[in-house]
Design a protein around this motif. Structure first.
Motif, PDB file in Angstrom:
ATOM      1  N   LEU A  36      62.759  62.896  77.402  1.00 23.29           N
ATOM      2  CA  LEU A  36      64.018  63.116  76.687  1.00 23.29           C
ATOM      3  C   LEU A  36      63.909  62.797  75.195  1.00 23.29           C
ATOM      4  O   LEU A  36      64.472  63.508  74.362  1.00 23.29           O
ATOM      5  CB  LEU A  36      65.141  62.285  77.341  1.00 23.29           C
ATOM      6  CG  LEU A  36      66.526  62.439  76.706  1.00 23.29           C
ATOM      7  CD1 LEU A  36      66.991  63.903  76.685  1.00 23.29           C
ATOM      8  CD2 LEU A  36      67.551  61.550  77.421  1.00 23.29           C
ATOM      9  N   ALA A  37      63.182  61.725  74.862  1.00 22.64           N
ATOM     10  CA  ALA A  37      63.077  61.375  73.439  1.00 22.64           C
ATOM     11  C   ALA A  37      62.382  62.509  72.671  1.00 22.64           C
ATOM     12  O   ALA A  37      62.787  62.882  71.567  1.00 22.64           O
ATOM     13  CB  ALA A  37      62.319  60.066  73.263  1.00 22.64           C
ATOM     14  N   TRP A  38      61.352  63.067  73.279  1.00 24.93           N
ATOM     15  CA  TRP A  38      60.687  64.208  72.631  1.00 24.93           C
ATOM     16  C   TRP A  38      61.645  65.398  72.531  1.00 24.93           C
ATOM     17  O   TRP A  38      61.730  66.052  71.484  1.00 24.93           O
ATOM     18  CB  TRP A  38      59.424  64.608  73.403  1.00 24.93           C
ATOM     19  CG  TRP A  38      58.750  65.786  72.760  1.00 24.93           C
ATOM     20  CD1 TRP A  38      58.948  67.108  73.057  1.00 24.93           C
ATOM     21  CD2 TRP A  38      57.839  65.756  71.652  1.00 24.93           C
ATOM     22  NE1 TRP A  38      58.201  67.902  72.222  1.00 24.93           N
ATOM     23  CE2 TRP A  38      57.510  67.095  71.350  1.00 24.93           C
ATOM     24  CE3 TRP A  38      57.269  64.726  70.899  1.00 24.93           C
ATOM     25  CZ2 TRP A  38      56.630  67.429  70.311  1.00 24.93           C
ATOM     26  CZ3 TRP A  38      56.393  65.068  69.864  1.00 24.93           C
ATOM     27  CH2 TRP A  38      56.084  66.403  69.582  1.00 24.93           C
ATOM     28  N   GLU A  39      62.370  65.661  73.614  1.00 27.30           N
ATOM     29  CA  GLU A  39      63.283  66.819  73.643  1.00 27.30           C
ATOM     30  C   GLU A  39      64.335  66.715  72.517  1.00 27.30           C
ATOM     31  O   GLU A  39      64.613  67.700  71.830  1.00 27.30           O
ATOM     32  CB  GLU A  39      63.970  66.845  75.011  1.00 27.30           C
ATOM     33  CG  GLU A  39      64.889  68.016  75.256  1.00 27.30           C
ATOM     34  CD  GLU A  39      65.626  67.843  76.600  1.00 27.30           C
ATOM     35  OE1 GLU A  39      64.955  67.569  77.626  1.00 27.30           O
ATOM     36  OE2 GLU A  39      66.854  67.969  76.601  1.00 27.30           O
ATOM     37  N   ILE A  40      64.888  65.513  72.322  1.00 31.26           N
ATOM     38  CA  ILE A  40      65.898  65.340  71.271  1.00 31.26           C
ATOM     39  C   ILE A  40      65.252  65.474  69.891  1.00 31.26           C
ATOM     40  O   ILE A  40      65.779  66.152  68.997  1.00 31.26           O
ATOM     41  CB  ILE A  40      66.604  63.971  71.429  1.00 31.26           C
ATOM     42  CG1 ILE A  40      67.468  63.974  72.696  1.00 31.26           C
ATOM     43  CG2 ILE A  40      67.457  63.655  70.194  1.00 31.26           C
ATOM     44  CD1 ILE A  40      68.037  62.606  73.076  1.00 31.26           C
ATOM     45  N   ASP A 284      65.101  60.192  60.787  1.00 29.68           N
ATOM     46  CA  ASP A 284      64.988  59.246  61.868  1.00 29.68           C
ATOM     47  C   ASP A 284      65.399  59.928  63.173  1.00 29.68           C
ATOM     48  O   ASP A 284      66.064  59.327  64.014  1.00 29.68           O
ATOM     49  CB  ASP A 284      65.879  58.025  61.537  1.00 29.68           C
ATOM     50  CG  ASP A 284      65.819  56.927  62.595  1.00 29.68           C
ATOM     51  OD1 ASP A 284      64.771  56.803  63.235  1.00 29.68           O
ATOM     52  OD2 ASP A 284      66.809  56.248  62.776  1.00 29.68           O
ATOM     53  N   ALA A 285      64.989  61.208  63.335  1.00 34.23           N
ATOM     54  CA  ALA A 285      65.300  61.894  64.595  1.00 34.23           C
ATOM     55  C   ALA A 285      64.712  61.114  65.763  1.00 34.23           C
ATOM     56  O   ALA A 285      65.357  60.940  66.807  1.00 34.23           O
ATOM     57  CB  ALA A 285      64.734  63.315  64.577  1.00 34.23           C
ATOM     58  N   SER A 286      63.484  60.593  65.572  1.00 35.84           N
ATOM     59  CA  SER A 286      62.851  59.849  66.668  1.00 35.84           C
ATOM     60  C   SER A 286      63.636  58.590  67.004  1.00 35.84           C
ATOM     61  O   SER A 286      63.698  58.193  68.171  1.00 35.84           O
ATOM     62  CB  SER A 286      61.402  59.508  66.299  1.00 35.84           C
ATOM     63  OG  SER A 286      61.345  58.821  65.072  1.00 35.84           O
TER      64      SER A 286
END
Ligand code: ZN
Ligand code: ZN
Length: 458
Positions: A36-40, A284-286
């Motif tokens: 999910l973190a990658w997807e966002i 800071d998308a990550s």
């Protein structure tokens, strides 16, 4: 599909009682398989791209995020808007006019003023650090272009950024106060690419912003070699900027409701806005992706004791407007602890907690949950980050999950802050760390006690 829906409706109340979150199991699953973190991160950086504060792009990102958080099943998803000025860059160029004519790579700093149409040309006066400029008589600076340098080195904890970023945030105003025509700094960064690092600078209210820009590190080296030859250096700057008052930004808020509303919330977040040069992948998308993915894991494992509130803050880069707006609207609500992910996407290597002494056993339990990820306890004060600092100042506990910053300032605020710089394995380790932390803190009946009044909150 109908069957699944009925099943979930009938089973949900069974989980309404406090879940016994198994921190170790949730952590290990996240480390192994979180997507999910990658997807966002991939979604935000691809479908929105750069998200400069108070622009249409940031508003699109708020809508994108609200739809995403609703689809993921979070409760009370809403955008809280606020008004602020919008600063935008236009074209910027620089060239050495004398003694060795050539062009330079530079980027205007956020809040920079513009040069007159057609640019400005003036002699350069150089200072090593802010104190040297502060000590300089105004008549050595007046009418000139101030050049400010420094000697930043890569560090795991990014420690020197705290002190050296003042060159960027305060140098231009200090130069302006001494009558400088413009201020140009060596980029606050640690790379050797020909990519300037932007970032905010601040001018006192009521003063006219002068042109302020950062040279890439190789261009700064070039300037310094030329200056070392002892001949006057003349620089030409042509910088366009635009300020629009009354623009809109906002904070995106969502919750995992706890079973005990009186237990106080855990506020976790990152910032949704980014600089305009890259796509804001590590900054800071990550960060918003990591905390959201962790909260989703807790939510899916059953209802925690205390509420977890996620905030994707708006307008952090240009002055922390989102964090201020949040504290103004929600600072009086009971926050048990606040924390933020805003230092990239490389692995978490240490954690720190600023809380009352009574919380020592809970901090030890947290350490036990984090140790298998290679995360060690740090005694230094937890800072929280720009977005949560105004809320922390109301007296809440703060925790930090500190990421490895060794390469963060190679990329920070440059056109190189893009998705390909994110390592999916390290991103998952971050989600695992936050998941374990939330599993422990969201279910402990006492929670973290507020820190003693004199504890550091900077
Ligand atoms: Zn940031
Ligand atoms: Zn930033």
């Amino acid at each position: 599909m109908l069957h699944r829906l009925l099943l979930s409706v009938s089973i949900l109340p069974l989980f309404a009682a406090q879940a016994a979150h198994d921190a170790a199991a949730l952590r290990d699953t996240a480390a192994r398989e979180d997507g999910l973190a990658w997807e966002i991160t991939e979604g935000l950086t691809t479908e929105i791209g750069p998200r400069l504060a108070a622009t249409d792009a940031e508003l699109r990102a708020l809508d994108w995020g609200a739809a995403k958080l609703k689809a993921l099943g979070f409760a009370n998803v809403r955008v809280e808007r606020f008004t602020m000025p919008r600063w935008e860059r236009g074209p910027a160029s620089a060239e050495i006019v004398a003694p060795f004519p050539q062009s330079m790579a530079l980027a205007a700093l956020g809040n920079s003023g513009a040069t007159p149409k057609g640019g400005l040309t003036a002699e350069l006066v150089a200072f090593d650090g802010l104190e040297a400029l502060r000590a300089a008589p105004a008549d050595t600076v007046r009418g000139r272009i101030v050049y400010l340098t420094h000697h930043m080195r890569a560090q795991q904890d990014g420690g020197s950024y705290g002190a050296l970023s003042a060159i960027r945030t305060q140098g231009p105003a200090l130069g302006a106060a001494k009558g400088a025509a413009a201020v140009v700094i060596r980029s606050i960064g640690t790379d050797s690419h020909r990519l300037p690092h932007t970032g905010v600078t601040r001018f006192p209210d009521g003063t006219r912003p002068i042109p302020a820009a950062a040279l890439s590190a190789p261009d700064a080296d070039q300037i310094e070699r030329i200056l070392a030859r002892g001949r006057p250096v003349r620089l030409r700057l042509d910088i366009a900027t635009r300020v629009t008052p009354g623009a809109q930004s906002g904070n995106l808020i969502a919750e995992v409701p706890g079973t005990d509303p009186s237990a106080g919330m855990i506020l976790i977040g990152g910032h949704l806005d980014s600089w305009d040069q890259g796509t804001g992948a590590i900054d800071d998308a990550s960060g918003v992706a990591i905390v959201t993915a962790a909260a989703k894991r807790i939510m899916d494992a059953g209802r925690p004791l205390r509420t977890i509130r996620i905030v994707w803050f708006g307008a952090e880069e240009v002055g922390g407007n989102g964090g201020e707006a949040y504290a103004k609207a929600h600072g009086a609500e009971r926050h048990m602890a606040v924390a933020e992910s805003d230092f990239g996407a490389d692995r978490v290597w240490s954690y720190s907690v600023t809380a009352g002494a009574a919380s020592a056993p809970l901090v030890t339990r947290l350490g036990t949950a984090l140790a298998p990820l290679g995360i060690t306890y740090s005694r230094s004060a937890a800072h929280g980050g720009t977005d949560v600092a105004p809320t922390a100042q109301t007296g809440t506990a703060v925790f930090d999950l500190r990421q490895d910053g060794t390469r963060y300032f190679d990329l920070h605020h440059t056109p190189d802050d893009t998705l390909d710089k994110i390592d999916p394995v390290q991103l998952r380790q971050n989600v695992a760390a936050w998941t374990a932390t939330l599993a422990v803190l969201a279910n402990d009946p006492a929670g973290l006690a507020p820190p003693a009044k004199d504890a550091a909150h900077d």
